[in-house]
Motif scaffolding. Structure first.
Motif, PDB file in Angstrom:
ATOM      1  N   UNK A 262       1.212  -0.949  -0.198  1.00  0.00           N
ATOM      2  CA  UNK A 262       0.606  -0.146   0.072  1.00  0.00           C
ATOM      3  C   UNK A 262       1.196   1.187   0.181  1.00  0.00           C
ATOM      4  N   UNK A 263       2.008   1.067   0.164  1.00  0.00           N
ATOM      5  CA  UNK A 263       3.016   2.418  -0.091  1.00  0.00           C
ATOM      6  C   UNK A 263       3.316   3.135   1.418  1.00  0.00           C
ATOM      7  N   UNK A 264       2.797   2.281   2.301  1.00  0.00           N
ATOM      8  CA  UNK A 264       3.234   2.891   3.963  1.00  0.00           C
ATOM      9  C   UNK A 264       4.663   2.778   4.082  1.00  0.00           C
ATOM     10  N   UNK A 265       5.017   3.106   4.875  1.00  0.00           N
ATOM     11  CA  UNK A 265       6.329   2.906   5.153  1.00  0.00           C
ATOM     12  C   UNK A 265       5.993   1.556   6.465  1.00  0.00           C
TER      13      UNK A 265
ATOM     14  N   UNK B 283      16.868  11.883  22.715  1.00  0.00           N
ATOM     15  CA  UNK B 283      16.687  12.179  21.483  1.00  0.00           C
ATOM     16  C   UNK B 283      15.567  13.493  21.877  1.00  0.00           C
ATOM     17  N   UNK B 284      15.516  13.608  20.505  1.00  0.00           N
ATOM     18  CA  UNK B 284      14.697  15.269  20.001  1.00  0.00           C
ATOM     19  C   UNK B 284      13.964  14.632  19.127  1.00  0.00           C
ATOM     20  N   UNK B 285      12.332  14.953  19.038  1.00  0.00           N
ATOM     21  CA  UNK B 285      11.818  15.517  17.607  1.00  0.00           C
ATOM     22  C   UNK B 285      12.241  14.523  16.337  1.00  0.00           C
ATOM     23  N   UNK B 286      12.279  13.302  16.750  1.00  0.00           N
ATOM     24  CA  UNK B 286      12.886  11.954  15.779  1.00  0.00           C
ATOM     25  C   UNK B 286      11.728  11.914  14.643  1.00  0.00           C
ATOM     26  N   UNK B 287      11.874  12.264  13.236  1.00  0.00           N
ATOM     27  CA  UNK B 287      11.128  11.673  12.308  1.00  0.00           C
ATOM     28  C   UNK B 287      11.800  10.977  11.103  1.00  0.00           C
ATOM     29  N   UNK B 288      11.833   9.842  11.101  1.00  0.00           N
ATOM     30  CA  UNK B 288      11.785   8.699  10.184  1.00  0.00           C
ATOM     31  C   UNK B 288      11.180   7.794   9.771  1.00  0.00           C
ATOM     32  N   UNK B 289      11.271   7.451   8.504  1.00  0.00           N
ATOM     33  CA  UNK B 289       9.865   6.406   7.869  1.00  0.00           C
ATOM     34  C   UNK B 289      11.228   5.137   7.474  1.00  0.00           C
ATOM     35  N   UNK B 290      10.844   4.078   7.492  1.00  0.00           N
ATOM     36  CA  UNK B 290      11.882   2.903   7.296  1.00  0.00           C
ATOM     37  C   UNK B 290      10.516   2.044   6.603  1.00  0.00           C
TER      38      UNK B 290
ATOM     39  N   UNK C  63       6.319  10.775  21.489  1.00  0.00           N
ATOM     40  CA  UNK C  63       5.984  10.718  20.047  1.00  0.00           C
ATOM     41  C   UNK C  63       5.146   9.332  20.026  1.00  0.00           C
ATOM     42  N   UNK C  64       5.507   8.273  19.165  1.00  0.00           N
ATOM     43  CA  UNK C  64       4.453   7.428  18.742  1.00  0.00           C
ATOM     44  C   UNK C  64       5.638   7.028  17.185  1.00  0.00           C
ATOM     45  N   UNK C  65       6.007   5.591  17.531  1.00  0.00           N
ATOM     46  CA  UNK C  65       6.035   4.488  16.464  1.00  0.00           C
ATOM     47  C   UNK C  65       5.152   3.543  15.316  1.00  0.00           C
ATOM     48  N   UNK C  66       5.164   4.010  14.678  1.00  0.00           N
ATOM     49  CA  UNK C  66       3.653   3.052  14.286  1.00  0.00           C
ATOM     50  C   UNK C  66       4.766   1.966  13.118  1.00  0.00           C
ATOM     51  N   UNK C  67       4.769   0.627  13.143  1.00  0.00           N
ATOM     52  CA  UNK C  67       5.171  -0.497  13.256  1.00  0.00           C
ATOM     53  C   UNK C  67       3.821  -1.115  12.404  1.00  0.00           C
ATOM     54  N   UNK C  68       4.303  -1.697  11.007  1.00  0.00           N
ATOM     55  CA  UNK C  68       2.728  -2.137   9.980  1.00  0.00           C
ATOM     56  C   UNK C  68       1.221  -1.245   9.748  1.00  0.00           C
ATOM     57  N   UNK C  69       1.638   0.514  10.704  1.00  0.00           N
ATOM     58  CA  UNK C  69       0.201   0.804  11.147  1.00  0.00           C
ATOM     59  C   UNK C  69       0.054   1.134  12.293  1.00  0.00           C
ATOM     60  N   UNK C  70       1.013   0.017  13.326  1.00  0.00           N
ATOM     61  CA  UNK C  70       0.064   0.185  14.774  1.00  0.00           C
ATOM     62  C   UNK C  70       0.930   0.920  15.047  1.00  0.00           C
ATOM     63  N   UNK C  71       0.664   2.055  16.921  1.00  0.00           N
ATOM     64  CA  UNK C  71       1.290   2.518  17.052  1.00  0.00           C
ATOM     65  C   UNK C  71       1.826   1.976  18.298  1.00  0.00           C
TER      66      UNK C  71
ATOM     67  N   UNK D  34       4.603  -7.326  22.925  1.00  0.00           N
ATOM     68  CA  UNK D  34       5.474  -8.567  23.099  1.00  0.00           C
ATOM     69  C   UNK D  34       4.695  -9.365  21.449  1.00  0.00           C
ATOM     70  N   UNK D  35       3.564  -9.212  20.813  1.00  0.00           N
ATOM     71  CA  UNK D  35       3.041  -9.875  20.040  1.00  0.00           C
ATOM     72  C   UNK D  35       3.852  -9.066  19.221  1.00  0.00           C
ATOM     73  N   UNK D  36       4.204  -7.727  18.230  1.00  0.00           N
ATOM     74  CA  UNK D  36       5.090  -6.997  17.607  1.00  0.00           C
ATOM     75  C   UNK D  36       6.411  -6.786  17.929  1.00  0.00           C
ATOM     76  N   UNK D  37       6.831  -7.666  19.199  1.00  0.00           N
ATOM     77  CA  UNK D  37       8.927  -7.375  19.022  1.00  0.00           C
ATOM     78  C   UNK D  37       8.935  -9.027  18.363  1.00  0.00           C
TER      79      UNK D  37
END
Length: 247
Positions: free
Chosen positions: A4-7, A24-31, A63-71, A80-83
């Motif tokens: 779907x083009x998302x990171x 850490x200060x206001x980091x914005x990164x897409x992988x 801040x937020x970290x979205x992994x496969x769309x989940x924060x 634990x499921x995401x790890x």
């Protein structure tokens, strides 16, 4: 990119403080899927803290970290499921000393993913064969060299079939002659398009296999570029000074 083009991982306004010290200060990164991202910078710049925040081994302060769309910063998220989808390889190998190599590799897939012993062992032996250590399946960690232990640590993470691999200075605790064996395994993973985030001081290796290199200083990324551009045409003065000392 994913279909779907998302990171795969989206980091938004990430901050981390230890007491009054802001690391850490206001980091914005897409992988994105298939990215091989190398994070470099001086000691104390926040590289390892950033990596450990990606799977909440360190709790972000903001801040937020979205992994496969989940924060995954959301306390309601089953971290634990995401790890299980994020393999982590540390400087130290963290193998269970009282267990054989095969047991070290099969315990998590069996306990966390419900795999049968037969299935878990088949996967483990196949991966051991790939890194040239199938003959060490019945050995104990104390019987292995540092380079062998780190290859086992990588295999242990791969046994969970992760979506992304996180490496925190995986060669820094090794004798120089053992570094190559570990880098060879990582090189093969990159060829297979495994998504990887690597904190390292191995500049030549970063130049060889990274899709992009990110320079961290003072708790944020101040320059990123494809490796050739990063190393031959740095823009930021702080990065120029850093590369002048390490290359």
């Amino acid at each position: 990119m994913s279909a779907d083009g998302k990171a795969l991982i989206e980091v938004k306004h990430l901050g981390k403080s230890f007491g009054s010290i802001q690391v850490l200060k206001d980091i914005n990164v897409d992988i994105h899927e298939g990215d091989v991202v190398f994070v470099v910078g001086p000691s104390g710049s926040g590289k390892s803290t950033f990596l450990r925040c990606l799977n909440r081994l360190e709790e972000p302060t903001e801040g937020n970290i979205f992994f496969e769309g989940v924060d995954i910063v959301d306390k309601k998220t089953d971290i634990d499921r995401h790890r299980q989808k994020m393999g982590m390889v540390f400087q130290q190998f963290n193998l269970f000393p009282h267990m054989t190599i095969l047991k070290n590799l099969t315990i998590a897939p069996m306990k966390l993913q419900g795999k049968s012993r037969q299935e878990a062992e088949a996967t483990a032996l196949e991966l051991l064969d790939r890194v040239g250590l199938k003959d060490r399946a019945d050995a104990y960690p104390s019987q292995l060299s540092g380079g062998q232990k780190q290859r086992i640590a990588i295999v242990r993470a791969l046994c969970m079939k992760p979506e992304v691999m996180l490496f925190d200075e995986p060669t820094s605790a090794l004798d120089p002659e053992m570094v190559g064996e570990v880098l060879n395994v990582m090189r093969e993973l990159a060829k297979e398009k495994m998504t990887m985030v690597v904190v390292t001081h191995e500049m030549g290796f970063a130049r060889e296999i990274a899709t992009r290199v990110m320079f961290m200083d003072g708790g944020n990324f101040i320059e990123e570029a494809p490796p050739e551009e990063f190393f031959t045409n740095p823009k930021n003065e702080r990065l120029k000074a850093f590369l002048g000392k390490v290359l």
